[in-house]
Write an enzyme that holds these catalytic residues in place. Structure first.
Site, PDB file in Angstrom:
ATOM      1  CE  LYS A  79     -66.966   1.449  64.057  1.00 26.02           C
ATOM      2  NZ  LYS A  79     -66.253   2.269  63.052  1.00 26.02           N
ATOM      3  CB  SER A 154     -62.661   0.931  63.015  1.00 29.13           C
ATOM      4  OG  SER A 154     -63.572   1.944  62.654  1.00 29.13           O
ATOM      5  CB  SER A 178     -63.881   2.856  59.683  1.00 29.64           C
ATOM      6  OG  SER A 178     -62.612   2.824  60.267  1.00 29.64           O
TER       7      SER A 178
HETATM    8  N1  GLN Z   1     -57.932   3.183  59.543  1.00 30.59           N
HETATM    9  C1  GLN Z   1     -58.178   4.567  59.797  1.00 30.59           C
HETATM   10  C2  GLN Z   1     -57.677   4.949  61.169  1.00 30.59           C
HETATM   11  O1  GLN Z   1     -57.253   4.079  61.882  1.00 30.59           O
HETATM   12  C3  GLN Z   1     -59.629   4.891  59.627  1.00 30.59           C
HETATM   13  C4  GLN Z   1     -60.461   4.594  60.812  1.00 30.59           C
HETATM   14  C5  GLN Z   1     -61.871   5.056  60.636  1.00 30.59           C
HETATM   15  O2  GLN Z   1     -62.311   5.372  59.522  1.00 30.59           O
HETATM   16  N2  GLN Z   1     -62.588   5.130  61.732  1.00 30.59           N
HETATM   17  O3  GLN Z   1     -57.710   6.088  61.540  1.00 30.59           O
END
Ligand code: GLN
Length: 477
Positions: A79, A154, A178
């Site tokens: 990532k 994400s 994410s």
């Molecule tokens: N969807 C969550 C957020 O937008 C989690 C994102 C993540 O785990 N990096 O904060």
């Protein structure tokens, strides 16, 4: 050559039997990934030179009769919030479009020391903020299973690469879901280890008290192996744990008879079909495997989304302050004073979601509101963690959904941030408590959209989580 049927073990066997060399495998994997990438936009950068160097070093070790390492020759996607020396790392932000880090994240170093081959860097939501990978400055990722839908986020690029067969393993990051949510949307395995299990050195900070690096793969077995390689104390991250790392894969015997599995009422009340039906079918499989199913309670879960979005935004507003145009970032040239330069750089560089979080975070940390929001949220976080401690006095593991629904259409939730935030309801409590949690595929809807089963266990007890997931994956296949 598609990597879709390859695993860590099959690659190792092929290398040792001289069916192919690591260099041949890498060349063909890179060619395939580059050719397929326009279908999904999963990769932002390919690190071909670095991959070939790593592959040649695996081949040299094999030629000398040395052990090439536990993930020898395995093509891996990383990532793009995890830094890689000499390979552009953008965090999917315009601000870092040209940033080439001078060092490697510890997880990356460990992967290469174990023989892993890093093919490239994957697309994601900007600075990992989002649930759909639509917040990337470099365009959204398409779900390989249904190209008009999001891959989740994400870590959407990492999940898509594994699902598409353009990587065997991937690293993602998880702050509020994410890794698990995109794994669930793309039909692959995704693991969020205990907070502190994997060093965060070289993981671009979003919300430091919640950030984790973790594996994605097609099988539970491969994720267990991958975690083994990257886990363990690191001097470079003072929050990384000293706890010894057990041999996760060795514990995967498929026998979970007698295990006590909790179903939190709060995870199931209001859970609609088709997700609810698929989760209940998975629970039936666990019953057949000899698990004892118990209903449990997590009474503070209704406050989790609010609690998470206060703490995560507060930490993000502080962490993102470093992107000011002076150091690593693209700099806005159209300014006469220093403060205009800061302002313009941040205005032009950050996308809408990052700006929303910076404003929200700054607000909840400001003098008049700190006690009412930030401090209150910290107290609620402690209560959520205590709910889990109590639950684990009764059960060995907890299962439930990962997301209330399967992959949604690209654009469907983009104008409604609150609805996007609410979709994180089942994943964020695990991060707030810092416990290990993962998603394992548990079938698909009538439209063919994958759904993931979430499994959670006590701090540092990834072994139990992997055992349940592996037994389930083997039995349900
Ligand atoms: N969807 C969550 C957020 O937008 C989690 C994102 C993540 O785990 N990096 O904060």
């Amino acid at each position: 050559m598609t990597l879709a049927n390859q695993s860590i073990d099959s690659i190792r066997a092929g290398l040792l039997a001289k069916k192919f060399s690591a260099e041949e495998l890498t060349r063909s994997a890179l060619a395939y990934a580059e050719a397929e990438n326009p279908k999904t936009n999963a990769y932002l950068t390919f690190s071909s030179d670095r991959a070939l160097l790593a592959a040649r070093s695996v081949d040299a070790k094999i030629a000398q009769g040395d052990d090439p390492g536990p993930v020898a020759g395995v093509p891996i996607a990383v990532k793009d919030v995890i830094v890689t020396r000499g390979v552009r790392t953008t965090c999917a932000s315009r601000l870092l479009a040209h940033y080439v880090p001078p060092y490697d994240a510890t997880a990356v170093t460990r992967l290469e020391q174990a023989g892993g081959v890093i093919l490239g860097k994957t697309n994601c939501d900007e600075f990992a903020m989002g649930s759909s990978t639509e917040n990337s400055a470099f365009g959204p990722v398409r779900n390989p299973v249904a190209p008009d839908r999001v891959p989740g986020g994400s870590s959407g690029g990492s999940a898509a690469a594994v699902a598409q067969g353009t990587a065997v393993l991937a690293l993602g990051s998880d702050t509020g879901g994410s890794i698990r949510q995109p794994a669930s949307f793309c039909g692959v395995v995704g693991v969020t280890p205990t907070y502190g299990r994997v060093s965060r050195y070289g993981l671009t900070a979003f919300a430091s008290s919640l950030d984790h690096i973790g594996p994605l793969s097609r099988t539970v077995h491969d994720s267990a192996r991958l975690l083994q390689v990257i886990a363990g104390r690191d001097e470079m991250d003072s929050t990384s744990a000293f706890a010894t790392v057990p041999d996760y894969a060795a514990a995967l015997d498929g026998n979970i008879r007698g295990m006590k599995v909790g179903l939190p009422r709060e995870f199931f009340d209001g859970l609609a079909s088709p997700t609810g039906d698929l989760i209940m079918a998975a629970v039936e499989v666990l019953k057949k495997l000899g698990c004892e199913i118990r209903e449990i309670r997590l009474p503070h879960m209704p406050y989790a989304v609010a609690c998470y979005y206060i703490i995560a935004a507060a930490e993000a507003s502080s962490n993102l302050a470093r992107y000011d145009g002076v150091r690593y970032t693209v700099r806005s040239e159209a300014a006469e004073t220093l403060s205009d330069m800061y302002r313009n750089t941040r205005d032009e560089g950050f996308g809408a979601e990052c700006k929303r979080r910076i404003m929200l975070g700054t607000y909840v940390l400001s003098a008049g509101y700190y006690d009412a929001y930030y401090l209150k949220a910290q107290k609620v976080r402690a209560l959520i963690a205590r709910d889990y401690d109590r639950a684990f006095e009764e059960v060995d593991s907890i299962v439930g959904p990962v997301s209330p629904f399967p992959a949604f259409k690209i654009g469907e939730k983009l104008d409604d941030p609150i609805s996007m935030y609410l979709s994180d309801i089942y994943t964020i409590t695990g991060d707030l408590a810092g416990i290990p949690c993962m998603s394992v595929p548990c079938g698909a809807t009538a439209e063919g959209l994958p759904v993931g089963l979430q499994i959670l266990t006590r701090h540092f007890n990834e072994t139990t989580m992997f055992r349940v997931a592996h037994a389930y994956q083997t039995a349900s296949n």
